[in-house]
Write an enzyme that holds these catalytic residues in place. Sequence first.
Site, PDB file in Angstrom:
ATOM      1  CE  LYS A  63      -1.723   1.566   4.093  1.00 58.64           C
ATOM      2  NZ  LYS A  63      -1.414   2.968   4.422  1.00 58.64           N
ATOM      3  CG  ASN A  64       2.241   2.687   3.552  1.00 57.84           C
ATOM      4  OD1 ASN A  64       1.081   3.005   3.257  1.00 57.84           O
ATOM      5  ND2 ASN A  64       2.628   2.478   4.803  1.00 57.84           N
ATOM      6  NE  ARG A  85      -1.683  12.395   8.087  1.00 60.44           N
ATOM      7  CZ  ARG A  85      -1.622  13.684   8.399  1.00 60.44           C
ATOM      8  NH1 ARG A  85      -2.656  14.277   8.917  1.00 60.44           N
ATOM      9  NH2 ARG A  85      -0.518  14.368   8.215  1.00 60.44           N
ATOM     10  CB  CYS A 108      -5.414  10.338  11.539  1.00 61.83           C
ATOM     11  SG  CYS A 108      -3.808   9.631  11.811  1.00 61.83           S
ATOM     12  NE  ARG A 136       0.070  10.127  10.198  1.00 62.65           N
ATOM     13  CZ  ARG A 136      -0.336   9.159   9.400  1.00 62.65           C
ATOM     14  NH1 ARG A 136      -1.524   8.647   9.543  1.00 62.65           N
ATOM     15  NH2 ARG A 136       0.440   8.710   8.444  1.00 62.65           N
ATOM     16  CG  ASP A 168       3.189   1.385   9.386  1.00 63.60           C
ATOM     17  OD1 ASP A 168       2.761   2.198  10.228  1.00 63.60           O
ATOM     18  OD2 ASP A 168       3.498   1.720   8.217  1.00 63.60           O
ATOM     19  CB  ILE A 204       7.039   6.717  14.589  1.00 64.10           C
ATOM     20  CG1 ILE A 204       8.311   5.877  14.378  1.00 64.10           C
ATOM     21  CG2 ILE A 204       6.704   7.549  13.350  1.00 64.10           C
ATOM     22  CD1 ILE A 204       9.574   6.663  14.102  1.00 64.10           C
ATOM     23  NE  ARG A 246      -6.900   3.916   5.310  1.00 56.33           N
ATOM     24  CZ  ARG A 246      -6.002   4.554   6.037  1.00 56.33           C
ATOM     25  NH1 ARG A 246      -6.222   4.784   7.304  1.00 56.33           N
ATOM     26  NH2 ARG A 246      -4.884   4.994   5.498  1.00 56.33           N
TER      27      ARG A 246
HETATM   28  N1  EPU Z   1       5.806  14.499  11.188  1.00 54.88           N
HETATM   29  C1  EPU Z   1       5.885  15.809  11.621  1.00 54.88           C
HETATM   30  N2  EPU Z   1       5.846  16.798  10.682  1.00 54.88           N
HETATM   31  C2  EPU Z   1       5.728  16.527   9.352  1.00 54.88           C
HETATM   32  C3  EPU Z   1       5.646  15.187   8.919  1.00 54.88           C
HETATM   33  C4  EPU Z   1       5.690  14.184   9.877  1.00 54.88           C
HETATM   34  O1  EPU Z   1       5.994  16.085  12.820  1.00 54.88           O
HETATM   35  O2  EPU Z   1       5.689  17.474   8.550  1.00 54.88           O
HETATM   36  C5  EPU Z   1       5.802  13.418  12.189  1.00 54.88           C
HETATM   37  C6  EPU Z   1       4.473  12.668  12.147  1.00 54.88           C
HETATM   38  O3  EPU Z   1       3.509  13.327  12.939  1.00 54.88           O
HETATM   39  C7  EPU Z   1       4.840  11.323  12.668  1.00 54.88           C
HETATM   40  C8  EPU Z   1       6.287  11.129  12.164  1.00 54.88           C
HETATM   41  O4  EPU Z   1       6.753  12.433  11.846  1.00 54.88           O
HETATM   42  O5  EPU Z   1       4.825  11.348  14.063  1.00 54.88           O
HETATM   43  C9  EPU Z   1       6.414  10.234  10.955  1.00 54.88           C
HETATM   44  O6  EPU Z   1       5.629  10.744   9.897  1.00 54.88           O
HETATM   45  P1  EPU Z   1       5.960  10.439   8.371  1.00 54.88           P
HETATM   46  O7  EPU Z   1       5.780  11.688   7.600  1.00 54.88           O
HETATM   47  O8  EPU Z   1       7.281   9.731   8.302  1.00 54.88           O
HETATM   48  O9  EPU Z   1       4.843   9.385   8.002  1.00 54.88           O
HETATM   49  P2  EPU Z   1       3.775   9.451   6.812  1.00 54.88           P
HETATM   50  O10 EPU Z   1       4.444   9.696   5.531  1.00 54.88           O
HETATM   51  O11 EPU Z   1       2.650  10.314   7.220  1.00 54.88           O
HETATM   52  C10 EPU Z   1       4.016   6.891   6.275  1.00 54.88           C
HETATM   53  C11 EPU Z   1       3.086   5.726   6.187  1.00 54.88           C
HETATM   54  C12 EPU Z   1       2.599   5.354   7.574  1.00 54.88           C
HETATM   55  C13 EPU Z   1       3.816   5.007   8.429  1.00 54.88           C
HETATM   56  C14 EPU Z   1       4.819   6.181   8.433  1.00 54.88           C
HETATM   57  C15 EPU Z   1       6.087   5.884   9.185  1.00 54.88           C
HETATM   58  C16 EPU Z   1       2.059   6.017   4.047  1.00 54.88           C
HETATM   59  C17 EPU Z   1       0.840   6.319   3.267  1.00 54.88           C
HETATM   60  N3  EPU Z   1       1.944   6.080   5.351  1.00 54.88           N
HETATM   61  O12 EPU Z   1       3.258   7.951   6.860  1.00 54.88           O
HETATM   62  O13 EPU Z   1       1.802   4.202   7.411  1.00 54.88           O
HETATM   63  O14 EPU Z   1       3.414   4.751   9.741  1.00 54.88           O
HETATM   64  O15 EPU Z   1       5.150   6.533   7.078  1.00 54.88           O
HETATM   65  O16 EPU Z   1       6.724   4.775   8.643  1.00 54.88           O
HETATM   66  O17 EPU Z   1       3.094   5.696   3.499  1.00 54.88           O
HETATM   67  C18 EPU Z   1       0.121   2.643   7.924  1.00 54.88           C
HETATM   68  O18 EPU Z   1       0.343   2.113   6.820  1.00 54.88           O
HETATM   69  O19 EPU Z   1      -0.576   2.094   8.808  1.00 54.88           O
HETATM   70  C19 EPU Z   1       0.723   3.956   8.209  1.00 54.88           C
HETATM   71  C20 EPU Z   1       0.257   4.763   9.159  1.00 54.88           C
END
Ligand code: EPU
Length: 425
Positions: A23-24, A92, A116, A121, A307, A329, A400
């Site tokens: 998915k990711n 998101r 969320c 986030r 995850d 995280i 999802r």
């Molecule tokens: N963060 C900030 N500021 C930002 C961006 C992120 O503080 O501008 C914080 C977030 O709040 C979080 C941490 O940094 O606490 C990590 O966020 P990141 O941006 O790395 O994650 P993401 O891109 O929103 C993806 C996956 C998530 C997975 C995370 C970490 C997708 C669609 N989602 O999220 O997947 O947990 O990376 O590996 O790729 C899931 O599949 O269940 C899922 C939540």
Amino acid sequence: MPQQLVITGGQALNGEIKISGAKNSALKLMCAALLTEEPVTLTNIPALRDVDTLCSLFEFMGATCKRDGSTLTIQAKTLGVRAPYELVSKMRASVLVLGPLMARFGRAEVAMPGGCAIGDRPLDITQHGFERLGAKFIFEHGMMWVKNKLKGAHIHLRLPSVGATENLMLAATMAEGTTVIDNAACEPEIADLANLLNAMGAKVKGAGTSKIEIEGVTRLHGATQAVMPDRIESGSYLIAALLAGGEKGVTIRNSPNFAMQAFFEVIRSSGAVFNEVDESTLFVPHQDRHFTAVDVLTDYYPGFATDLQAQTMIFATQCNGISKVYEKIYENRLMHAAELRNMNAKIEVVNPQLALVHGQAKLSGAHVRCTDLRGGMAVVLAGLVAKGYTTVHDIQHLDRGYEKLEQKLSALGAKIERVESEAAA
Ligand code: EPU
């Protein structure tokens, strides 16, 4: 009508299971397709609600998405620059349209997705990165209005955010000059995205390391790529097999073993036995199930994947001793602990990021709900080993991110059935 999963616990799992596309990764490769007018074809696309949601957004924006089994062809010949709240708030990852829109048009209107279930986030890292590239942001009426022609720059990320790294990579492919992203996220899905971008004519180097260099080009063209397999799905089924595997054992095929080493190390530290048969196959023999307690500390890749934290927590309930689960995280990703407690798990939530899991719990079936996608998988895994029936509510979260969940588990011998709400009442 809402649906539920009803699981009859205690069935032995045997046989083979095949892991689907990640998915990711799929969602990001789909966004890359918006960078060109030409068709981009993605194979090994999983049948998931998130993929459908992103297709709906793309179609709203004017692109076409043609699906044929696990092949998806996206063509963004014409594209609007507006991503509305109704669609962005469902998922998101929709915010990733920002990069392609800025690269192609220097303009984007994207709804703010909000927090969320697992935490706030915020998007500050993404915003800062785009500002370094010259973008101007206005936040009004719950939308971000972003504009300007992008110019390559040196960007240092405060944290190695996966989403920010990907969004900036997408944007920088067609920015003028060279962009360097420092402290970039190193997740394997980012390397998958870079492979597609390069196949489309982009010049991306270093993806998968903490320093990514992108030399802007003036246009990108169509390409074809297979989505990498899902390491989180594979890890989830590995735990299912360890906890419920029968005499013949379980073979997991199409598993991206290279991307799961930190998780493997924690699981092996319990005394659990499984073989990496080759780079994409795992074999889980029948276990004596005398596992010892584990220490889980989630981290950025190549650390232990957040995850897989919820699923490992259920594993810990079956270990001997007290396991520590520390979620680094997200600030609020232990919600599943309360659901697992309903099933007789002994879990102390010390603070919103630390749980102590007392082992050798005799789980019993109960009505539980999916607090989020991965918390949902944790209660399903618990249901497989619990005594009696477990009814899992709010399974829209599972849809999802887990393709054909009940079909895959049933094929291994699990008793798991999807029912309409009324029938389950
Ligand atoms: N963060 C900030 N500021 C930002 C961006 C992120 O503080 O501008 C914080 C977030 O709040 C979080 C941490 O940094 O606490 C990590 O966020 P990141 O941006 O790395 O994650 P993401 O891109 O929103 C993806 C996956 C998530 C997975 C995370 C970490 C997708 C669609 N989602 O999220 O997947 O947990 O990376 O590996 O790729 C899931 O599949 O269940 C899922 C939540």
